[in-house]
Design a protein around this motif. Sequence first.
Motif, PDB file in Angstrom:
ATOM      1  N   LEU A   1       3.446  -7.192   7.368  1.00  0.00           N
ATOM      2  CA  LEU A   1       4.675  -6.734   6.728  1.00  0.00           C
ATOM      3  C   LEU A   1       4.400  -5.768   5.576  1.00  0.00           C
ATOM      4  N   ILE A   2       3.357  -6.036   4.791  1.00  0.00           N
ATOM      5  CA  ILE A   2       2.986  -5.108   3.722  1.00  0.00           C
ATOM      6  C   ILE A   2       2.555  -3.773   4.316  1.00  0.00           C
ATOM      7  N   GLY A   3       1.808  -3.804   5.403  1.00  0.00           N
ATOM      8  CA  GLY A   3       1.427  -2.565   6.080  1.00  0.00           C
ATOM      9  C   GLY A   3       2.624  -1.773   6.565  1.00  0.00           C
ATOM     10  N   VAL A   4       3.619  -2.448   7.112  1.00  0.00           N
ATOM     11  CA  VAL A   4       4.840  -1.766   7.566  1.00  0.00           C
ATOM     12  C   VAL A   4       5.563  -1.128   6.380  1.00  0.00           C
ATOM     13  N   VAL A   5       5.647  -1.845   5.261  1.00  0.00           N
ATOM     14  CA  VAL A   5       6.324  -1.297   4.077  1.00  0.00           C
ATOM     15  C   VAL A   5       5.579  -0.074   3.558  1.00  0.00           C
ATOM     16  N   VAL A   6       4.251  -0.155   3.446  1.00  0.00           N
ATOM     17  CA  VAL A   6       3.461   0.988   2.966  1.00  0.00           C
ATOM     18  C   VAL A   6       3.636   2.172   3.908  1.00  0.00           C
ATOM     19  N   TRP A   7       3.599   1.936   5.192  1.00  0.00           N
ATOM     20  CA  TRP A   7       3.774   3.005   6.168  1.00  0.00           C
ATOM     21  C   TRP A   7       5.146   3.655   6.035  1.00  0.00           C
ATOM     22  N   ARG A   8       6.187   2.819   5.868  1.00  0.00           N
ATOM     23  CA  ARG A   8       7.553   3.370   5.730  1.00  0.00           C
ATOM     24  C   ARG A   8       7.728   4.147   4.437  1.00  0.00           C
ATOM     25  N   VAL A   9       7.142   3.669   3.353  1.00  0.00           N
ATOM     26  CA  VAL A   9       7.267   4.377   2.072  1.00  0.00           C
ATOM     27  C   VAL A   9       6.522   5.695   2.114  1.00  0.00           C
TER      28      VAL A   9
END
Length: 148
Positions: free
Chosen positions: A135-143
């Motif tokens: 989930l942290i990876g998805v957030v970093v990717w989206r940001v």
Amino acid sequence: MAYLRRPSGPSAAVTSGWRHDVVDLASAPDRGLRPGLAAKLLFAFGVAFGAFLAARMPVALLARPAYATPLTTTEPVPVGGSTDQAGAANRAGTNVNQFLHARAIQQFEIYHPADRFWTFQLIEAALFVTVAAVLIGVVVWRVRRRTI
């Protein structure tokens, strides 16, 4: 209540950085908790609790039973009664445990032994840390994708 402000005037050249000033709380108007804010807080708590249950319940109900094969023990029903029922009797006064024992009825228990506790804890910790990392990876990717 306290706030930070940038120094200005002749002392600004001497001191650099931020200065901490204290506001007189007695003169500040008491607004209390605004109804709109309370509703938003309750909604946020509800969403967080729902997310917790959505993550936790499938693990507890579906994944945990599959971690290891549980052990099964069987033993005959004790004649004198178990510690749970202490000689329960039916309406005729017959001891129920004597009735079950005479017919060779056995009681069984399905359980995981205590030495598996830390193994199960490590399995669940690894599962939740993996989900959190994804989930942290998805957030970093989206940001990083977002254009300003």
